[in-house]
Design an enzyme around this catalytic site. Structure first.
Site, PDB file in Angstrom:
ATOM      1  N   HIS A 200       2.773  -7.063   4.669  1.00 49.08           N
ATOM      2  CA  HIS A 200       1.389  -6.600   4.838  1.00 49.08           C
ATOM      3  C   HIS A 200       0.901  -6.859   6.258  1.00 49.08           C
ATOM      4  CE1 HIS A 200      -0.353  -5.509   0.823  1.00 49.08           C
ATOM      5  NE2 HIS A 200       0.799  -6.030   0.436  1.00 49.08           N
TER       6      HIS A 200
ATOM      7  N   HIS B 259       0.843  -1.207   0.000  1.00 48.19           N
ATOM      8  CA  HIS B 259       0.000   0.000   0.000  1.00 48.19           C
ATOM      9  C   HIS B 259       0.881   1.262   0.000  1.00 48.19           C
ATOM     10  CE1 HIS B 259      -3.398  -2.684   0.548  1.00 48.19           C
ATOM     11  NE2 HIS B 259      -2.741  -3.248   1.555  1.00 48.19           N
TER      12      HIS B 259
ATOM     13  N   GLU C 267      -2.567   0.408   7.915  1.00 49.76           N
ATOM     14  CA  GLU C 267      -1.669  -0.667   7.505  1.00 49.76           C
ATOM     15  C   GLU C 267      -0.429  -0.155   6.790  1.00 49.76           C
ATOM     16  OE1 GLU C 267      -1.489  -4.582   4.551  1.00 49.76           O
ATOM     17  OE2 GLU C 267      -3.330  -3.406   4.690  1.00 49.76           O
TER      18      GLU C 267
ATOM     19  N   GLU D  47       1.629 -11.664   6.157  1.00 49.06           N
ATOM     20  CA  GLU D  47       0.575 -10.961   6.896  1.00 49.06           C
ATOM     21  C   GLU D  47       0.898 -11.142   8.382  1.00 49.06           C
ATOM     22  OE1 GLU D  47      -1.862  -9.211   5.627  1.00 49.06           O
ATOM     23  OE2 GLU D  47      -2.598 -10.087   3.756  1.00 49.06           O
TER      24      GLU D  47
END
Length: 380
Positions: free
Chosen positions: A270, A202, A216, A342
């Site tokens: 992430h 992102h 995030e 993650e």
């Protein structure tokens, strides 16, 4: 008295002859630049035109010239007002910040230092904020090759004529060195270097998941920057970062960076999100591309297993295992072993708090896990 007058006249005539006589340097081929607070300096190899995206541009009032082996050019005429439309984020007599697509470059007057997407490097020569004495135009004048390469703009000089072209989605690789050559942010890569692309997911206008007053994109970047501190000190690696600041490279750009650099591995960072009760660490990989992306004895599955084991150990969250994902652009578009970590759930209050306070530990663990993996493959 008469002898003195004659001597004076002769001296004046001699001075006139000296001023008119050829000196071996054509004054019309030189450019006078007066930096702020300093005396005028004359530079050679003046050119009154350049090419931007194939179009000839008249820069008679702010010509290019040679300084310390680098062609210098006016930011206004060549980068800002041309079809490139480079954005000037901030401009003072001391500092200039330029933005082109996902890339941001900060320069200081009289300094070789450039900060590209948060990473420091050395240009070929110093940037100048000063006046073209012939036209009186006050401009930022920069080493064209150094600045263009950092912005992601193609640069070429032929016969002293500067030719530049670009597109706003050109991604710039940012490596783990603090200095670089005049034309690139990255230093020469030796054949035995382990090349890695670290991707902080992102960024910019894309915050990623949000929860518990956290975004995030910020956690992802903090982890990658923490890992960068360790990779910076390890000469066995050549590391490229899709971003080192709050910018947004597209998914295509992230893949292109890895493929263009022929990286040995691609690791994406992430943070997860779901319900408030969801918890745990998982790592995503693409089993459909395990064989075609294998490189130097390493597969995506092996990379994912190594990164996952380390992430679970450092977070101490529930082990959710490896997850097969065949729909993710960064796992489909990269041509080398790739995985996506993650770390935990931003939607879970307890995990969100722990992740916020431990990004440095996660970054260090990421670096250590790569080292251990390369040792197991006999490459470290």
């Amino acid at each position: 008295m008469k002898k003195r007058r004659i001597a004076g006249v002769l001296t004046a005539l001699m001075l006139c002859v000296c001023m008119l006589a050829p000196t071996g340097v054509n004054a019309s081929s030189r450019v006078g630049i007066r930096p702020i607070g300093k005396k005028t300096t004359s530079y050679s190899k003046k050119k009154t035109y350049c090419y931007v995206n194939g179009k000839k541009i008249n820069i008679k009032k702010t010509p290019t010239f040679m300084k310390s082996g680098c062609y210098m050019g006016s930011v206004d005429e060549i980068l800002k007002k041309s079809s490139l439309k480079v954005k000037v984020v901030s401009s003072t007599s001391k500092e200039l910040i330029l933005k082109y697509g996902p890339n941001t470059v900060k320069l200081k007057n009289g300094s070789k230092k450039a900060v590209t997407n948060g990473v420091k490097s050395n240009m070929g020569t110093t940037a100048i904020y000063g006046t073209y004495t012939s036209s009186g135009k006050k401009r930022w004048i920069v080493p064209a090759k150094s600045v263009c390469s950092r912005l992601g703009i193609s640069y070429q000089a032929s016969g002293g004529v500067v030719k530049v072209s670009g597109r706003t989605n050109a991604a710039v690789p940012v490596n783990n060195t603090s200095s670089g050559t005049s034309g690139s942010t990255s230093s020469a890569i030796t054949n035995n270097k382990i090349k890695i692309v670290l991707d902080a997911g992102h960024g910019g206008s894309d915050s990623g998941a949000t929860g518990n007053n956290l975004a995030e994109k910020n956690l992802n970047l903090a982890i990658v920057l923490a890992a960068k501190q360790y990779f910076d000190k390890d000469s066995k690696f050549q590391v490229f970062y899709t971003r080192t600041a709050d910018t947004y490279p597209s998914l295509t750009q992230r893949c292109e960076l890895a493929n263009n650099q022929n990286a040995d591995m691609f690791i994406c960072v992430h943070i997860n999100s779901a319900t408030a009760s969801a918890r745990g660490t998982e790592t995503l990989w693409n089993p459909n591309r395990n064989a075609v992306t294998a490189k130097n004895g390493l597969t995506s599955q092996e990379l994912a297993e190594a990164m996952h084991s380390s992430a679970v150990e450092v977070t101490r969250f529930k082990d959710r295992g490896l997850k097969s994902r065949t729909d993710l652009r960064v796992l489909n578009g990269t041509n080398m072993p790739a995985c996506l970590i993650e770390y935990g759930f931003i939607s879970n209050k307890d995990e969100a708090s722990k992740m916020k306070n431990n990004t440095s530990l996660y970054g260090k663990a990421l670096y250590s896990s790569v080292v251990n993996l390369m040792k197991s493959k006999g490459r470290y």
